[in-house]
Design a protein around this motif. Structure first.
Motif, PDB file in Angstrom:
ATOM      1  N   ASN A 181       2.991  66.376 -43.700  1.00  0.00           N
ATOM      2  CA  ASN A 181       2.256  67.278 -44.598  1.00  0.00           C
ATOM      3  C   ASN A 181       0.853  66.780 -44.891  1.00  0.00           C
ATOM      4  O   ASN A 181       0.415  66.718 -46.032  1.00  0.00           O
ATOM      5  N   LYS A 182       0.155  66.367 -43.845  1.00  0.00           N
ATOM      6  CA  LYS A 182      -1.252  65.949 -43.902  1.00  0.00           C
ATOM      7  C   LYS A 182      -1.458  64.584 -44.559  1.00  0.00           C
ATOM      8  O   LYS A 182      -2.569  64.249 -44.952  1.00  0.00           O
ATOM      9  N   GLY A 183      -0.417  63.763 -44.675  1.00  0.00           N
ATOM     10  CA  GLY A 183      -0.568  62.448 -45.287  1.00  0.00           C
ATOM     11  C   GLY A 183       0.480  61.469 -44.787  1.00  0.00           C
ATOM     12  O   GLY A 183       1.214  61.753 -43.842  1.00  0.00           O
ATOM     13  N   GLY A 197      -2.094  62.048 -36.097  1.00  0.00           N
ATOM     14  CA  GLY A 197      -1.966  61.315 -37.350  1.00  0.00           C
ATOM     15  C   GLY A 197      -3.283  60.881 -37.954  1.00  0.00           C
ATOM     16  O   GLY A 197      -3.325  59.946 -38.749  1.00  0.00           O
ATOM     17  N   GLU A 198      -4.351  61.549 -37.613  1.00  0.00           N
ATOM     18  CA  GLU A 198      -5.672  61.171 -38.122  1.00  0.00           C
ATOM     19  C   GLU A 198      -5.707  61.177 -39.649  1.00  0.00           C
ATOM     20  O   GLU A 198      -6.220  60.245 -40.270  1.00  0.00           O
ATOM     21  N   ARG A 199      -5.161  62.206 -40.263  1.00  0.00           N
ATOM     22  CA  ARG A 199      -5.175  62.273 -41.728  1.00  0.00           C
ATOM     23  C   ARG A 199      -4.294  61.200 -42.344  1.00  0.00           C
ATOM     24  O   ARG A 199      -4.634  60.638 -43.387  1.00  0.00           O
ATOM     25  N   SER A 200      -3.181  60.906 -41.724  1.00  0.00           N
ATOM     26  CA  SER A 200      -2.313  59.864 -42.292  1.00  0.00           C
ATOM     27  C   SER A 200      -2.981  58.491 -42.202  1.00  0.00           C
ATOM     28  O   SER A 200      -2.843  57.671 -43.117  1.00  0.00           O
ATOM     29  N   GLN A 201      -3.719  58.251 -41.133  1.00  0.00           N
ATOM     30  CA  GLN A 201      -4.441  56.973 -41.045  1.00  0.00           C
ATOM     31  C   GLN A 201      -5.498  56.878 -42.132  1.00  0.00           C
ATOM     32  O   GLN A 201      -5.659  55.823 -42.757  1.00  0.00           O
ATOM     33  N   ASN A 202      -6.211  57.968 -42.362  1.00  0.00           N
ATOM     34  CA  ASN A 202      -7.223  57.957 -43.420  1.00  0.00           C
ATOM     35  C   ASN A 202      -6.583  57.722 -44.786  1.00  0.00           C
ATOM     36  O   ASN A 202      -7.097  56.953 -45.600  1.00  0.00           O
TER      37      ASN A 202
END
Length: 183
Positions: free
Chosen positions: A80-82, A119-124
């Motif tokens: 879910n974007k995280g 997983g770009e958003r989860s890494q951020n």
């Protein structure tokens, strides 16, 4: 000099998780090391548990493993974007232990996800959640395996050539950071 100690943390608990596979692949590509695989199955953080029973033994064990490691790899799925709830919960619990095992620790973030961004958003988000602990977060290269179910062979080895190249570079940098911290 004794062998380096590498701790891997997967933000996914599922046995067949591609983030578990990616963490294992990172450990192989890190090179010779004593590898510990973190267990982040903790109770949901609750101040009443902490006040009553204290820090749960599995939480303290992970804090000790972080402190003893020369380097840490965190592989995060994107939910879910995280980051996953279990990874955030683990970070919250570790923040309640004595001292700061993360301080100046070389840490590499990697991710795999079903979506094309990998997983770009989860890494951020993971980076933001780790910043207060002041680890040495490697800035890159960013390793994000998108459409992850398509990039593993029958022996759970990564097959995406671009991701392999980036992972090799990231693990080389992590190893160098761990060695220089030891020196």
């Amino acid at each position: 000099m004794s062998e380096l100690k590498l701790l891997t943390i997967s933000g996914s608990l599922r046995a067949a998780s591609t983030n578990r596979k990616l963490a294992a692949e990172a450990a192989r590509r890190f090179g010779p090391a004593e590898v510990t695989i973190a267990d982040i199955v903790f109770p949901v953080y609750d101040g009443d548990i902490e006040d009553g029973e204290g820090i749960p033994a599995p939480v303290q064990l992970l804090a000790d493993q972080i402190a003893e490691a020369d380097a840490v790899v965190i592989s995060t799925p994107e939910y879910n974007k995280g980051i996953s709830g279990v990874l955030k919960n683990a970070l919250d619990w570790i923040s309640r232990t004595e001292g700061n095992p993360w301080r100046d620790k070389p840490v590499a973030l990697i991710s795999s996800a079903a979506g094309r961004a990998g997983g770009e958003r989860s890494q951020n988000m993971a980076r933001l959640c780790l910043n207060p602990f002041r680890p040495y977060l490697l800035p890159g290269p960013e390793v994000m395996v998108g459409n992850t179910s398509q990039h593993w062979d029958d022996e759970d080895r990564l097959t995406d050539e671009r991701a392999i190249k980036l992972l090799d570079e990231l693990m080389t940098l992590l190893r160098e950071a761990a060695q220089s911290r030891r020196a």
